[in-house]
Design an enzyme around this catalytic site. Structure first.
Site, PDB file in Angstrom:
ATOM      1  N   ASN A 434      -7.903  -0.911   8.924  1.00 21.21           N
ATOM      2  CA  ASN A 434      -6.623  -0.528   9.528  1.00 21.21           C
ATOM      3  C   ASN A 434      -6.545  -0.970  10.986  1.00 21.21           C
ATOM      4  O   ASN A 434      -5.520  -1.489  11.448  1.00 21.21           O
ATOM      5  CB  ASN A 434      -6.426   0.984   9.442  1.00 21.21           C
ATOM      6  CG  ASN A 434      -5.915   1.425   8.083  1.00 21.21           C
ATOM      7  OD1 ASN A 434      -5.259   0.659   7.377  1.00 21.21           O
ATOM      8  ND2 ASN A 434      -6.213   2.655   7.709  1.00 21.21           N
ATOM      9  N   HIS A 439      -2.037  -1.308   9.318  1.00 22.30           N
ATOM     10  CA  HIS A 439      -1.936  -0.356   8.216  1.00 22.30           C
ATOM     11  C   HIS A 439      -1.305  -0.972   6.976  1.00 22.30           C
ATOM     12  O   HIS A 439      -1.602  -0.538   5.850  1.00 22.30           O
ATOM     13  CB  HIS A 439      -1.149   0.880   8.658  1.00 22.30           C
ATOM     14  CG  HIS A 439      -1.911   1.769   9.592  1.00 22.30           C
ATOM     15  ND1 HIS A 439      -2.796   2.729   9.147  1.00 22.30           N
ATOM     16  CD2 HIS A 439      -1.941   1.822  10.954  1.00 22.30           C
ATOM     17  CE1 HIS A 439      -3.335   3.346  10.190  1.00 22.30           C
ATOM     18  NE2 HIS A 439      -2.826   2.820  11.299  1.00 22.30           N
ATOM     19  N   ASP A 443      -2.877  -0.693   3.353  1.00 23.30           N
ATOM     20  CA  ASP A 443      -2.171  -0.253   2.148  1.00 23.30           C
ATOM     21  C   ASP A 443      -2.380  -1.243   1.000  1.00 23.30           C
ATOM     22  O   ASP A 443      -2.547  -0.845  -0.163  1.00 23.30           O
ATOM     23  CB  ASP A 443      -0.673  -0.097   2.425  1.00 23.30           C
ATOM     24  CG  ASP A 443      -0.360   1.122   3.280  1.00 23.30           C
ATOM     25  OD1 ASP A 443      -1.266   1.961   3.459  1.00 23.30           O
ATOM     26  OD2 ASP A 443       0.777   1.229   3.771  1.00 23.30           O
ATOM     27  N   GLU A 469      -8.339   6.934   1.716  1.00 22.93           N
ATOM     28  CA  GLU A 469      -9.019   5.882   0.958  1.00 22.93           C
ATOM     29  C   GLU A 469      -9.957   6.459  -0.103  1.00 22.93           C
ATOM     30  O   GLU A 469     -10.868   5.784  -0.580  1.00 22.93           O
ATOM     31  CB  GLU A 469      -9.819   4.978   1.903  1.00 22.93           C
ATOM     32  CG  GLU A 469     -10.956   5.662   2.654  1.00 22.93           C
ATOM     33  CD  GLU A 469     -10.520   6.219   3.997  1.00 22.93           C
ATOM     34  OE1 GLU A 469     -11.388   6.382   4.877  1.00 22.93           O
ATOM     35  OE2 GLU A 469      -9.318   6.493   4.173  1.00 22.93           O
TER      36      GLU A 469
END
Length: 691
Positions: A434, A439, A443, A469
């Site tokens: 991240n 981000h 994802d 996660e």
């Protein structure tokens, strides 16, 4: 044609059945699956209704048979699948013209009405005494491989393999065929779409089998599909065939009305044997048609009670009453749902008589008087959305907890239960992804991990995202040793994962595994897997670790106590603020905060209050993005003081409020609690118009 006369036609279909045993010497397997006479009538009626749907069914049958052959199917099993494919859209005969022939996409209301055709087809095929395996294939064809569309009652390989094959064959031909709102897609694009849905909607192994078949016999594959179209020539109907097709069409049209307006129905013949038990009634009464068809009706066949909740007497049974007086009637009963809950239902009982006045059967039609006014499709869509993780489309945390609780409940009731294991997974160093790539890339990694886990699990496992996660895989009928092997296979698959748009990203994951043991609770089973995961991460990550109860107790692998990073004990958030209010009004403000935020007061005195805010799930663990986990808030307020306002030459009352917030549950990341506590503190502070 009157309604009772149409329903009589269903009984006639059953009586016309020419029964063949599976041990028959006949060389044609069709008659072992469905009466050839019935098959001909049904396909002729479908052609008369919509020839293009019949042509589609023939192509789907070719595809399903080819996939199954490549998977080793043969003989009677292959013939059952072929017949199921030929008849999978037979219920469309009853769909009104304005829906089935609409030149454009259907509205939500039209989609809801269109969806009834599936149940209508099953109703008629039951009456035709079609092979039970065909009925099972057709009843499960719309089940997603992930189990999301059937309440996770059937997951992965628990869904009939014929149904999984038929679903892919049907989707392939639908995508390849021109529609009024789009042109047909090419093979490569279709396979890309099917692979995208592999592990969720479709079985990835069967998608791959279809791909291999096309690759190995490319020219023959596509030529054969074209040949199916070329050989199909709509025939001219004789007068008798046209009359038969019209009679069949009337049956389907009437059943469409019943399926649209009511929740279920059944038909028994003159011998009181079940001829039809609709899918709607299966769901309403928690029954299975394949267990009921051909069996004799009794007053206890359905879980009905009177208004007082006691079993019906013979005189109270509507079946016995309509047989006695020969007239239709409507009665209200209570129906017992799983778990003992009673719902109010209306039952319409219709006796059917032949031309000679003899009773030939009875139909009972059910309507759930307690059901929501919300349209069923909207309700089902909302229910489905509530069970799935919005990002990855696997089961969400709430659904994981619910399904694990159900599995444990079943195990604890059985004398010799099948094993149940749980795999807890955490992506390693995910924060670095991240921080380094953003981000959105993070994802994408989570979506790919979810897809990989679903592709690599095919024995009835349920994959879910626990939070952040972290993923959890529930493995029914799996002992610890085999669960560890699965986890190791998944670990290797993750380490070999290549991101399509980020080839330089390498992902690994750590795995913790536990198996249900006598005396386990949901919490202890999960705690053991979580502890094993913690050890996997502490010993270098990218590893699989498992723990048994004995190992937990002996400290052989990890201490019995909860690891320091997991325990919430000693964790707290403390701060103070000045409330711009007199002490006399503190209690009113506090009461308002409790009511508006659904908190619960546990202690209260003249200068102190303790309350709990938030809601615990079935498991006490905090995820990485929890904003509703329970916290305990202690507030201590002093006496009022006066503060002068030099600008306005006014004084105001102030009360100093000391606040302490502590978490309830187990936390791996203290910063998650600190963020949650900070938000709660600001909410409380703002409520008191504080400085």
């Amino acid at each position: 044609m009157g309604s009772s006369k149409i329903l009589r036609q269903l009984i006639s279909l059953s009586e016309d059945f020419e029964e063949y045993s599976l041990e028959s010497d006949t060389g044609d397997l069709i008659d072992q699956v469905i009466s050839r006479k019935h098959l001909r009538k049904l396909l002729s009626a479908l052609q008369a209704r919509d020839a293009s749907t019949l042509c589609h069914s023939r192509r789907v049958a070719f595809l399903a048979k080819g996939i199954a052959t490549n998977l080793g199917w043969e003989g009677i099993h292959l013939k059952r699948l072929e017949v199921a494919a030929l008849l999978h859209d037979i219920g469309k005969i009853g769909v009104p013209d304005h829906i089935i022939f609409k030149p454009g996409k259907l509205t939500p209301d039209e989609i809801e009405l269109m969806s009834h055709y599936h149940n209508i087809g099953l109703d008629v095929l039951q009456a035709c005494r079609t092979d039970h395996e065909v009925l099972t294939i057709l009843s499960q064809t719309r089940y997603h491989f992930s189990g999301a569309t059937n309440g996770y009652q059937f997951i992965g390989s628990e869904v009939n393999q014929g149904a999984r094959i038929l679903a892919i064959a049907d989707a392939y031909d639908s995508l390849a065929t021109d529609q009024v709102y789009r042109t047909g897609k090419k093979h490569e694009e279709i396979m890309s779409i099917l692979m995208e849905a592999a592990g969720t909607q479709f079985d990835g192994n069967i998608v791959c089998a279809l791909s291999r078949w096309e690759q190995n016999e490319k020219q023959a594959f596509h030529d054969a599909l074209q040949e199916v179209n070329r050989l199909f020539q709509p025939k001219d109907f004789t007068e008798r065939e046209a009359i038969e097709a019209n009679l069949i069409s009337n049956i389907f049209s009437y059943l469409f009305q019943i399926e649209s307006l009511y929740d279920g129905f059944y038909i028994v013949n003159a011998d009181f044997q079940f001829v039809v038990l609709s899918p709607g009634l299966e769901k309403l009464a928690d029954l299975r048609a394949i267990d009921m068809l051909g069996e004799s009706w009794t007053s206890g066949s359905l879980p009905l009670t009177n208004k007082e909740g006691t079993n019906l007497t013979s005189a109270e049974c509507s079946m016995n009453r309509v047989i006695a007086n020969g007239k239709p009637m409507t009665t209200e009963f209570m129906l017992e749902r799983p778990g003992g809950r009673l719902i109010n239902i209306e039952v319409q009982s219709v006796p059917m008589f032949g031309d000679d006045g003899r009773l030939i059967g009875v139909t009972e039609i059910f309507r759930d008087l307690s059901r929501s006014l919300k349209r069923p499709k909207e309700y089902n869509d909302l229910k489905l959305a509530a069970s799935l993780d919005a990002l990855t489309s696997v089961a969400n945390r709430g659904e994981l907890e619910t399904q694990l609780a159900i599995m444990l409940s079943r195990i604890q009731k059985e004398e010799n239960p099948e094993p149940l294991s749980l795999i807890f997974i955490d992506a390693d160093h995910f924060k670095n992804i991240n921080d380094s790539y953003g981000h959105s890339t993070g994802d994408e990694v989570l979506v790919e991990l979810a897809r990989l886990f679903q592709h690599e699990t095919y024995s009835g496992e349920l994959v879910g995202r626990y939070g952040g996660e972290e993923f959890v895989i529930l493995c029914p009928e799996t002992a610890l040793e085999h669960a560890v092997k699965k986890a190791e296979r998944l670990r290797l698959a993750v380490s070999n994962l290549k991101m399509e748009n980020q080839s330089n990203i390498r992902v690994t994951a750590s795995f913790g595994v536990s198996q249900y043991e006598p005396g386990d609770s949901l919490e202890s089973l999960f705690h053991r897997a979580d502890s094993a995961l913690y050890q996997a991460k502490e010993t270098g990550r990218n590893k699989v670790r498992a723990l048994t109860c004995e190992q937990m107790k002996s400290g052989e692998i990890i201490p019995d106590e909860v690891p320091e990073k997991t325990a919430a004990e000693g964790m707290k958030f403390e701060s103070t603020f000045n409330a711009l209010i007199s002490s006399d009004f503190i209690v009113y403000k506090l009461g308002g905060f409790v009511n508006d935020n659904h908190a619960r007061l546990t202690e209260v005195s003249t200068n102190r209050a303790v309350m709990r805010l938030g809601k615990a799930g079935l498991l006490p663990f905090w995820g990485k993005t929890d904003d509703r986990k329970p916290v305990e808030i202690e507030v201590v307020f002093g006496s009022s003081t006066k503060k002068s306002n030099s600008n306005r030459r006014q004084t105001s009352s102030q009360v100093e409020i000391a606040t302490r917030i502590t978490p309830m549950g187990w936390i791996k990341q203290p910063e998650v609690f600190q963020q949650r506590a900070g938000r709660v503190f600001r909410l409380l502070k703002d409520y008191f118009a504080a400085e």
